[in-house]
Each structure stands twice: as C-alpha cells, then as structure tokens.
Scaffold this active site. Structure first.
Site, PDB file in Angstrom:
ATOM      1  N   ASN A  34      11.708  -8.416  15.383  1.00  0.00           N
ATOM      2  CA  ASN A  34      10.449  -9.041  14.708  1.00  0.00           C
ATOM      3  C   ASN A  34       9.527  -7.989  14.144  1.00  0.00           C
ATOM      4  O   ASN A  34       9.770  -6.847  14.667  1.00  0.00           O
ATOM      5  CB  ASN A  34       9.705  -9.783  15.980  1.00  0.00           C
TER       6      ASN A  34
ATOM      7  N   THR B   3      -5.949  -4.196   0.193  1.00  0.00           N
ATOM      8  CA  THR B   3      -5.996  -4.155   1.847  1.00  0.00           C
ATOM      9  C   THR B   3      -6.692  -3.031   2.212  1.00  0.00           C
ATOM     10  O   THR B   3      -7.384  -2.115   1.677  1.00  0.00           O
ATOM     11  CB  THR B   3      -4.413  -4.371   2.146  1.00  0.00           C
ATOM     12  N   ASN B   4      -6.825  -3.038   3.609  1.00  0.00           N
ATOM     13  CA  ASN B   4      -7.264  -2.075   4.612  1.00  0.00           C
ATOM     14  C   ASN B   4      -8.897  -2.363   4.472  1.00  0.00           C
ATOM     15  O   ASN B   4      -9.557  -1.340   3.967  1.00  0.00           O
ATOM     16  CB  ASN B   4      -6.939  -0.587   4.229  1.00  0.00           C
TER      17      ASN B   4
ATOM     18  N   ASP C 218      16.211 -15.009  15.304  1.00  0.00           N
ATOM     19  CA  ASP C 218      17.405 -14.950  14.435  1.00  0.00           C
ATOM     20  C   ASP C 218      18.270 -13.920  14.873  1.00  0.00           C
ATOM     21  O   ASP C 218      19.401 -13.387  14.261  1.00  0.00           O
ATOM     22  CB  ASP C 218      17.074 -15.045  13.214  1.00  0.00           C
TER      23      ASP C 218
ATOM     24  N   GLU D 284      -1.403  -5.563  -3.263  1.00  0.00           N
ATOM     25  CA  GLU D 284      -2.026  -4.739  -2.459  1.00  0.00           C
ATOM     26  C   GLU D 284      -2.159  -3.305  -3.086  1.00  0.00           C
ATOM     27  O   GLU D 284      -1.471  -2.565  -2.553  1.00  0.00           O
ATOM     28  CB  GLU D 284      -1.204  -4.717  -0.995  1.00  0.00           C
TER      29      GLU D 284
ATOM     30  N   ASP E  15      12.866 -13.764  20.010  1.00  0.00           N
ATOM     31  CA  ASP E  15      13.795 -13.452  18.782  1.00  0.00           C
ATOM     32  C   ASP E  15      14.211 -14.876  18.364  1.00  0.00           C
ATOM     33  O   ASP E  15      14.999 -15.688  19.049  1.00  0.00           O
ATOM     34  CB  ASP E  15      14.902 -12.449  19.423  1.00  0.00           C
TER      35      ASP E  15
ATOM     36  N   HIS F 165      -6.469  -4.607  10.782  1.00  0.00           N
ATOM     37  CA  HIS F 165      -7.448  -4.399   9.718  1.00  0.00           C
ATOM     38  C   HIS F 165      -8.801  -4.488  10.172  1.00  0.00           C
ATOM     39  O   HIS F 165      -9.851  -4.924   9.307  1.00  0.00           O
ATOM     40  CB  HIS F 165      -7.147  -5.370   8.463  1.00  0.00           C
TER      41      HIS F 165
ATOM     42  N   GLU G 181      -3.610 -12.739   2.067  1.00  0.00           N
ATOM     43  CA  GLU G 181      -2.901 -12.569   2.969  1.00  0.00           C
ATOM     44  C   GLU G 181      -3.207 -12.613   4.558  1.00  0.00           C
ATOM     45  O   GLU G 181      -4.117 -11.721   4.607  1.00  0.00           O
ATOM     46  CB  GLU G 181      -1.951 -11.515   3.019  1.00  0.00           C
TER      47      GLU G 181
ATOM     48  N   PRO H 212       0.758  -1.124   0.089  1.00  0.00           N
ATOM     49  CA  PRO H 212      -0.069   0.144  -0.025  1.00  0.00           C
ATOM     50  C   PRO H 212       0.868   1.160  -0.006  1.00  0.00           C
ATOM     51  O   PRO H 212       1.721   1.205   0.870  1.00  0.00           O
ATOM     52  CB  PRO H 212      -0.860  -0.116   1.234  1.00  0.00           C
TER      53      PRO H 212
END
Length: 327
Positions: free
Chosen positions: A237, A154-155, A233, A114, A231, A197, A222, A67
């Site tokens: 996040n 989206t939204n 890696d 999107e 965490d 959303h 999606e 978006p």
C-alpha cells in the site's frame, strides 16, 4: 460543489502517453493509469452520458508527471523549447478536438500535473512559460473561452502559492505587444493530502491569497484518505501506517474529505470544488492470489507500471512497480 460554475459534477481523466509507447507492436511499455486520446474520449463519453462534465488532466509525458519529475515525452527528445511548445500546442488541439468531435462535454482542462516550481516537460521556468502558453492557447483554440483552464500545484505547506501565481501573472507571452500579456488560465489548482501538506487553515489561506490577489478560481484537484491498512491485492500500500490527523477508517475518510471541501468553501465564491484521487484504484484480487493479480496487471494495466517499464523509464521501474511486477 460548484466546479466550472455548473450544476453538474466533473469526472477527472488523467491523460498521457505522448511518445514511444511500445517495445514491440501491441506491447505496452508503461502501463501507468494514464490515457491516450482515444481511451480518454471513450471514458469521457460515459461521463457525458451520465450527465457529468469532464475535467481533462494533461500530463504531457509518457509516464506520471508529479513534483520534481516531469519526464519529457520520448517523441519530443532533441527538440528546442520552441519546438516543444509547438508540439504541445498541436497535441492539445488534436486531443481536445477529438474529444469534442466525439461529443465529450469538457468543462475544464488542466495543462500539466503538479507543476511545482513551474517545471513542465523537463523544461524549467521561465523557459517553461512558452509551454504553458502554448498549452493554454491550444485549449482556447480547440474549445473556446467557455472551458476553464487550470494549472496545478502541490505542497501548500511551503507557503509559495502567491509567488507561483505572480510568476504566471508577470510572464509576458507577447513582448511585441504593449503591456504584459500573461499566461491565460482561470483556475489555480492544488493537491492536498493531509498526510504531508500541512494544515487545512494554511490551505485555505494559500488559495484565498491567490483568489483575492490574482482573481483566479481555486480547486483541490487531488485529495484522499485511507480507510484501511489491510493488504488488498498483495502489492504494498501507499499508506502503511496510521496517522494522527484522522482515524484509518471509513469515518476517518469521510471526515477528511469533508474537511477539505470545507477548506475550499471557506475561500468564498472562487472556491469551485474538490476532486478525490483516485477512487478507481481498487484491488483486482485478494493478496493470496498475487501471481494471478500480476498476470491481470500485465495484460490490462494497473495504477502503476508494467514490467516492461524497466526498459523504458528508470523512474517507472524504481518507483512504480516496473521491477516488482516482473513475472
């Protein structure tokens, strides 16, 4: 689930990287999780071999399109809208023909990602109507009428899905022919993340309105819900705090996905199904091995950008790890 009115599931493949991809030979600039045609065909064949159909998601961008940000491919810079439309048609036909010739069973094709406000490849509506039309014609000419074409928004909380569907239905792709020749598509797709959303009741209402008024099938292209805040890696996040809608747990994730499926099912026969995005984004190593993780990201790519993206895209560098991943 009944995606594409078939008894088999679909695997979604995001496809991008249209323009200038390298600073130097062999050096990928923006290692976002988008695929070129060759890689998409390779993944698609695995899906076909597993008895699944493929849902191809064209971003029409060298980087992630979402978006308000629909970056124009480098190869299309300086083109007029008509020239962009021709390039989009050619790219769509070429890519899908390669996949079809390789034996990939494509069931649905999404022309853009999107595209809220109907923005596509840095082209605003109504000029972008030429691009949506060109992409749609490319799908039909490459794969025929049996493959579904999706346009993705989206939204849903904004309550404007009816307006978007009306814009597509009243855009005349051929003014020389009597009557309105609208943009050809089959599926009105929506993202839905409960974090942002709105309610599921509103999602069902928005999708049902499009299905009933404009005769379109609908999907959620999606959705996701985090099962942990740990965490994995060493890289931050996306979701870092708990939300009220569901618990941050395996059970919370299961309930979130179930509820989205139910919301689409409530639309009726036009509700084809739901896609989880993105189940393959898994940590490559523990957070205490962050430096080794960065080496792997640089060499093989990741869900975000490589360090080389800083010279290629300011958006990629600022928002998708192009600076943070510098070694």
């Amino acid at each position: 689930q009944r995606p594409c009115q078939a008894t088999r599931s679909l695997l979604q493949i995001a496809l991008g990287r249209l323009g200038q991809r390298h600073r130097h030979p062999g050096e990928v600039v923006a290692c976002h999780d988008l695929r070129d045609a060759e890689r998409a065909a390779e993944i698609g064949l695995r899906s076909t071999a597993a008895g699944m159909r493929v849902f191809v998601d064209f971003h029409y961008s060298d980087f992630w399109a979402h978006p308000g940000q629909q970056p124009l491919p480098k190869a299309w810079e300086g083109m007029t809208t008509a020239e962009r439309a021709d390039a989009m048609y050619d790219y769509t036909v070429d890519t899908l023909s390669r996949m079809d010739d390789a034996g990939v069973d494509v069931g649905m094709v999404q022309i853009g990602n999107e595209n809220s406000g109907l923005l596509l490849a840095e082209t605003a509506w109504p000029e972008s109507g030429q691009l949506f039309d060109a992409a749609s014609r490319g799908v039909r000419d490459a794969l025929g009428d049996d493959v579904k074409i999706a346009i993705h928004f989206t939204n849903p909380e904004r309550g404007n899905y009816g307006s978007l569907a009306d814009s597509l239905a009243t855009y005349d792709t051929d003014p020389a022919t009597e009557g309105v020749q609208p943009i050809d598509y089959d599926v009105f797709a929506s993202s839905y993340y409960a974090y942002w959303h709105g309610t599921l009741e509103n999602l069902t209402s928005q999708l049902a309105g499009v299905a009933e008024t404009y005769g379109k099938d609908v999907i959620v292209a999606e959705t996701s819900w985090a099962y942990t805040l740990e965490d994995g890696d060493g890289y931050p996040n996306n979701i870092r705090t708990a939300y009220d809608q569901y618990s941050t747990s395996v059970q919370g994730q299961a309930l979130a996905v179930r509820d989205v499926i139910e919301a689409v099912a409530k639309v009726g026969d036009a509700g084809l199904g739901v896609f989880y995005w993105e189940p393959a984004w898994l940590p490559v190593g523990p957070p205490e091995e962050i430096e080794q993780n960065r080496l792997l990201w640089e060499e093989f790519g990741s869900g975000w950008a490589s360090s080389h993206a800083a010279d290629y895209s300011a958006d990629a560098a600022a928002n998708y790890g192009g600076i943070g991943a510098v070694i």
